[in-house]
Design a protein around this motif. Structure first.
Motif, PDB file in Angstrom:
ATOM      1  N   MET A   1       0.855  -1.171   0.000  1.00  0.00           N
ATOM      2  CA  MET A   1       0.000   0.000   0.000  1.00  0.00           C
ATOM      3  C   MET A   1       0.904   1.238   0.000  1.00  0.00           C
ATOM      4  SD  MET A   1      -2.982   1.228   2.713  1.00  0.00           S
ATOM      5  CE  MET A   1      -3.145  -0.404   3.307  1.00  0.00           C
ATOM      6  N   THR A   2       0.672   2.130  -0.959  1.00  0.00           N
ATOM      7  CA  THR A   2       1.415   3.380  -1.023  1.00  0.00           C
ATOM      8  C   THR A   2       0.475   4.516  -0.661  1.00  0.00           C
ATOM      9  OG1 THR A   2       2.826   2.466  -2.753  1.00  0.00           O
ATOM     10  CG2 THR A   2       2.842   4.854  -2.491  1.00  0.00           C
ATOM     11  N   LYS A   3       0.915   5.345   0.291  1.00  0.00           N
ATOM     12  CA  LYS A   3       0.051   6.412   0.798  1.00  0.00           C
ATOM     13  C   LYS A   3       0.583   7.792   0.436  1.00  0.00           C
ATOM     14  CE  LYS A   3      -1.811   4.058   4.846  1.00  0.00           C
ATOM     15  NZ  LYS A   3      -2.079   4.184   6.288  1.00  0.00           N
ATOM     16  N   ALA A   4      -0.365   8.709   0.337  1.00  0.00           N
ATOM     17  CA  ALA A   4      -0.040  10.130   0.216  1.00  0.00           C
ATOM     18  C   ALA A   4      -0.923  10.884   1.194  1.00  0.00           C
ATOM     19  CB  ALA A   4      -0.277  10.636  -1.199  1.00  0.00           C
ATOM     20  N   LEU A   5      -0.301  11.729   1.982  1.00  0.00           N
ATOM     21  CA  LEU A   5      -1.049  12.621   2.861  1.00  0.00           C
ATOM     22  C   LEU A   5      -1.353  13.889   2.063  1.00  0.00           C
ATOM     23  CD1 LEU A   5      -0.754  13.392   6.512  1.00  0.00           C
ATOM     24  CD2 LEU A   5      -0.530  15.306   4.955  1.00  0.00           C
ATOM     25  N   ILE A   6      -2.603  14.288   2.039  1.00  0.00           N
ATOM     26  CA  ILE A   6      -2.997  15.527   1.371  1.00  0.00           C
ATOM     27  C   ILE A   6      -3.448  16.509   2.444  1.00  0.00           C
ATOM     28  CG2 ILE A   6      -4.464  16.606  -0.366  1.00  0.00           C
ATOM     29  CD1 ILE A   6      -4.781  13.795  -1.636  1.00  0.00           C
ATOM     30  N   SER A   7      -2.662  17.549   2.606  1.00  0.00           N
ATOM     31  CA  SER A   7      -2.943  18.596   3.582  1.00  0.00           C
ATOM     32  C   SER A   7      -3.697  19.708   2.853  1.00  0.00           C
ATOM     33  CB  SER A   7      -1.629  19.124   4.160  1.00  0.00           C
ATOM     34  OG  SER A   7      -1.877  20.135   5.096  1.00  0.00           O
ATOM     35  N   ILE A   8      -4.931  19.947   3.246  1.00  0.00           N
ATOM     36  CA  ILE A   8      -5.834  20.817   2.494  1.00  0.00           C
ATOM     37  C   ILE A   8      -6.052  22.150   3.207  1.00  0.00           C
ATOM     38  CG2 ILE A   8      -8.153  21.009   1.508  1.00  0.00           C
ATOM     39  CD1 ILE A   8      -8.125  17.846   1.541  1.00  0.00           C
ATOM     40  N   ASP A   9      -5.634  23.223   2.552  1.00  0.00           N
ATOM     41  CA  ASP A   9      -5.993  24.603   2.926  1.00  0.00           C
ATOM     42  C   ASP A   9      -5.674  25.019   4.355  1.00  0.00           C
ATOM     43  OD1 ASP A   9      -6.924  25.173   0.381  1.00  0.00           O
ATOM     44  OD2 ASP A   9      -8.986  24.611   0.860  1.00  0.00           O
ATOM     45  N   TYR A  10      -4.643  24.466   4.962  1.00  0.00           N
ATOM     46  CA  TYR A  10      -4.319  24.881   6.327  1.00  0.00           C
ATOM     47  C   TYR A  10      -3.489  26.162   6.262  1.00  0.00           C
ATOM     48  CZ  TYR A  10      -3.991  24.388  11.318  1.00  0.00           C
ATOM     49  OH  TYR A  10      -4.116  24.611  12.675  1.00  0.00           O
ATOM     50  N   THR A  11      -4.165  27.250   5.908  1.00  0.00           N
ATOM     51  CA  THR A  11      -3.501  28.529   5.659  1.00  0.00           C
ATOM     52  C   THR A  11      -3.992  29.611   6.628  1.00  0.00           C
ATOM     53  OG1 THR A  11      -5.167  29.266   4.064  1.00  0.00           O
ATOM     54  CG2 THR A  11      -3.280  28.006   3.199  1.00  0.00           C
ATOM     55  N   VAL A  12      -3.264  30.705   6.617  1.00  0.00           N
ATOM     56  CA  VAL A  12      -3.587  31.848   7.467  1.00  0.00           C
ATOM     57  C   VAL A  12      -5.033  32.297   7.264  1.00  0.00           C
ATOM     58  CG1 VAL A  12      -3.040  34.286   7.872  1.00  0.00           C
ATOM     59  CG2 VAL A  12      -1.184  32.602   7.647  1.00  0.00           C
ATOM     60  N   ASP A  13      -5.486  32.410   6.018  1.00  0.00           N
ATOM     61  CA  ASP A  13      -6.850  32.891   5.784  1.00  0.00           C
ATOM     62  C   ASP A  13      -7.921  31.962   6.345  1.00  0.00           C
ATOM     63  OD1 ASP A  13      -6.460  35.393   4.749  1.00  0.00           O
ATOM     64  OD2 ASP A  13      -6.871  34.848   2.668  1.00  0.00           O
ATOM     65  N   PHE A  14      -7.643  30.676   6.436  1.00  0.00           N
ATOM     66  CA  PHE A  14      -8.630  29.727   6.954  1.00  0.00           C
ATOM     67  C   PHE A  14      -8.478  29.445   8.448  1.00  0.00           C
ATOM     68  CE2 PHE A  14      -8.903  28.349   2.440  1.00  0.00           C
ATOM     69  CZ  PHE A  14     -10.270  28.500   2.274  1.00  0.00           C
ATOM     70  N   VAL A  15      -7.333  29.843   9.042  1.00  0.00           N
ATOM     71  CA  VAL A  15      -7.066  29.420  10.411  1.00  0.00           C
ATOM     72  C   VAL A  15      -6.858  30.590  11.386  1.00  0.00           C
ATOM     73  CG1 VAL A  15      -5.556  28.011  11.878  1.00  0.00           C
ATOM     74  CG2 VAL A  15      -6.054  27.280   9.531  1.00  0.00           C
ATOM     75  N   ALA A  16      -6.095  31.582  10.996  1.00  0.00           N
ATOM     76  CA  ALA A  16      -5.741  32.680  11.910  1.00  0.00           C
ATOM     77  C   ALA A  16      -6.965  33.500  12.306  1.00  0.00           C
ATOM     78  CB  ALA A  16      -4.701  33.589  11.255  1.00  0.00           C
ATOM     79  N   ASP A  17      -6.914  34.112  13.494  1.00  0.00           N
ATOM     80  CA  ASP A  17      -8.024  34.948  13.954  1.00  0.00           C
ATOM     81  C   ASP A  17      -8.391  36.030  12.944  1.00  0.00           C
ATOM     82  OD1 ASP A  17      -8.478  33.600  16.340  1.00  0.00           O
ATOM     83  OD2 ASP A  17      -7.049  34.843  17.453  1.00  0.00           O
ATOM     84  N   LYS A  18      -7.400  36.591  12.287  1.00  0.00           N
ATOM     85  CA  LYS A  18      -7.660  37.654  11.308  1.00  0.00           C
ATOM     86  C   LYS A  18      -7.734  37.136   9.882  1.00  0.00           C
ATOM     87  CE  LYS A  18      -5.709  41.219  14.203  1.00  0.00           C
ATOM     88  NZ  LYS A  18      -6.503  42.361  14.410  1.00  0.00           N
ATOM     89  N   GLY A  19      -7.852  35.816   9.718  1.00  0.00           N
ATOM     90  CA  GLY A  19      -7.976  35.223   8.386  1.00  0.00           C
ATOM     91  C   GLY A  19      -9.262  35.671   7.709  1.00  0.00           C
ATOM     92  N   LYS A  20      -9.234  35.718   6.403  1.00  0.00           N
ATOM     93  CA  LYS A  20     -10.375  36.219   5.622  1.00  0.00           C
ATOM     94  C   LYS A  20     -11.596  35.295   5.673  1.00  0.00           C
ATOM     95  CE  LYS A  20      -7.945  39.676   4.095  1.00  0.00           C
ATOM     96  NZ  LYS A  20      -8.056  40.954   4.727  1.00  0.00           N
ATOM     97  N   LEU A  21     -11.379  33.999   5.880  1.00  0.00           N
ATOM     98  CA  LEU A  21     -12.481  33.037   5.961  1.00  0.00           C
ATOM     99  C   LEU A  21     -12.131  32.008   7.034  1.00  0.00           C
ATOM    100  CD1 LEU A  21     -15.216  32.203   4.747  1.00  0.00           C
ATOM    101  CD2 LEU A  21     -13.970  30.903   3.021  1.00  0.00           C
ATOM    102  N   THR A  22     -11.867  32.511   8.222  1.00  0.00           N
ATOM    103  CA  THR A  22     -11.293  31.670   9.268  1.00  0.00           C
ATOM    104  C   THR A  22     -12.309  30.743   9.938  1.00  0.00           C
ATOM    105  OG1 THR A  22      -9.925  31.664  11.254  1.00  0.00           O
ATOM    106  CG2 THR A  22     -11.571  33.425  11.089  1.00  0.00           C
ATOM    107  N   ALA A  23     -11.827  29.555  10.236  1.00  0.00           N
ATOM    108  CA  ALA A  23     -12.583  28.633  11.075  1.00  0.00           C
ATOM    109  C   ALA A  23     -12.222  28.877  12.534  1.00  0.00           C
ATOM    110  CB  ALA A  23     -12.288  27.192  10.684  1.00  0.00           C
ATOM    111  N   GLY A  24     -11.241  29.746  12.780  1.00  0.00           N
ATOM    112  CA  GLY A  24     -10.897  30.185  14.133  1.00  0.00           C
ATOM    113  C   GLY A  24     -10.428  29.083  15.044  1.00  0.00           C
ATOM    114  N   ALA A  25     -10.962  29.088  16.261  1.00  0.00           N
ATOM    115  CA  ALA A  25     -10.495  28.201  17.327  1.00  0.00           C
ATOM    116  C   ALA A  25     -10.485  26.716  16.942  1.00  0.00           C
ATOM    117  CB  ALA A  25     -11.312  28.425  18.598  1.00  0.00           C
ATOM    118  N   PRO A  26     -11.521  26.181  16.287  1.00  0.00           N
ATOM    119  CA  PRO A  26     -11.456  24.754  15.930  1.00  0.00           C
ATOM    120  C   PRO A  26     -10.264  24.432  15.021  1.00  0.00           C
ATOM    121  CG  PRO A  26     -13.700  25.549  15.715  1.00  0.00           C
ATOM    122  CD  PRO A  26     -12.830  26.757  15.948  1.00  0.00           C
TER     123      PRO A  26
END
Length: 182
Positions: A1-26
């Motif tokens: 079995m060959t695996k690939a981890l796909i890390s999706i959109d873990y960026t400042v805009d989606f995560v940081a408090d001042k991100g443009k479309l943030t999910a914030g604390a979660p």
């Protein structure tokens, strides 16, 4: 079995408090875990793909422009990876097992060469992490399912805007797509 981890959109805009479309604390709460899972996958010899949203400023033709505020705009710091994951990428970006893929749709497969890259490497299992569980992670999982990949979701390394939406997506992954939830 060959695996690939796909890390999706873990960026400042989606995560940081001042991100443009943030999910914030979660989303912020999974910062260390998403790093740990990514490092572990890398140390095991898996491929790592960063599938990162890319939008053009004031693009009236993109369907998301009717649904969400502008986010992950080309050339802005909002597209930078958030937290320790940014350090991981800086350290390993030149490794032949680490890839950055710009995407402009919810799914990391839509309009990208991700499927080709995975098939070239004989990947049969995708491990999904990132945000938002019920949007980009879900749409990537659906496309992976339709393309015949095995799917694993790291529940502690995905997050959404609300717990309800997060739980809906986790149930959908498992019950509809046959994904393994770890």
């Amino acid at each position: 079995m060959t695996k690939a981890l796909i890390s999706i959109d873990y960026t400042v805009d989606f995560v940081a408090d001042k991100g443009k479309l943030t999910a914030g604390a979660p989303a912020q709460a999974i910062s260390q875990e998403i790093y740990n899972v990514t490092k572990q996958a890398f140390d095991q010899g898996d491929y790592i793909f960063f599938a990162i949203d890319l939008h053009k400023e004031d693009d009236p033709f993109h369907p998301e422009s009717r649904l969400f505020p502008p986010h992950n705009i080309k050339g802005t710091s909002g597209r930078h990876l958030y937290g320790p994951l940014a350090d991981f990428y800086r350290e390993h970006q030149d490794d032949t097992r680490v890839f950055w893929i710009d995407k402009s749709h919810y799914s990391a497969f839509s309009g990208t060469d991700l499927d080709i890259r995975l098939r070239e490497r004989r990947v049969d299992t995708v491990v999904l992490t990132g945000v938002l569980t019920d949007i980009c992670v879900l749409h990537t999982a659906i496309d992976a399912y339709n393309l015949g990949y095995r799917i694993e979701i790291v529940a502690s390394a995905v997050a959404s805007l609300t717990e309800e939406r997060h739980q809906f997506a986790l149930r959908h992954f498992e019950q509809v797509l046959g994904a393994t939830i770890r």
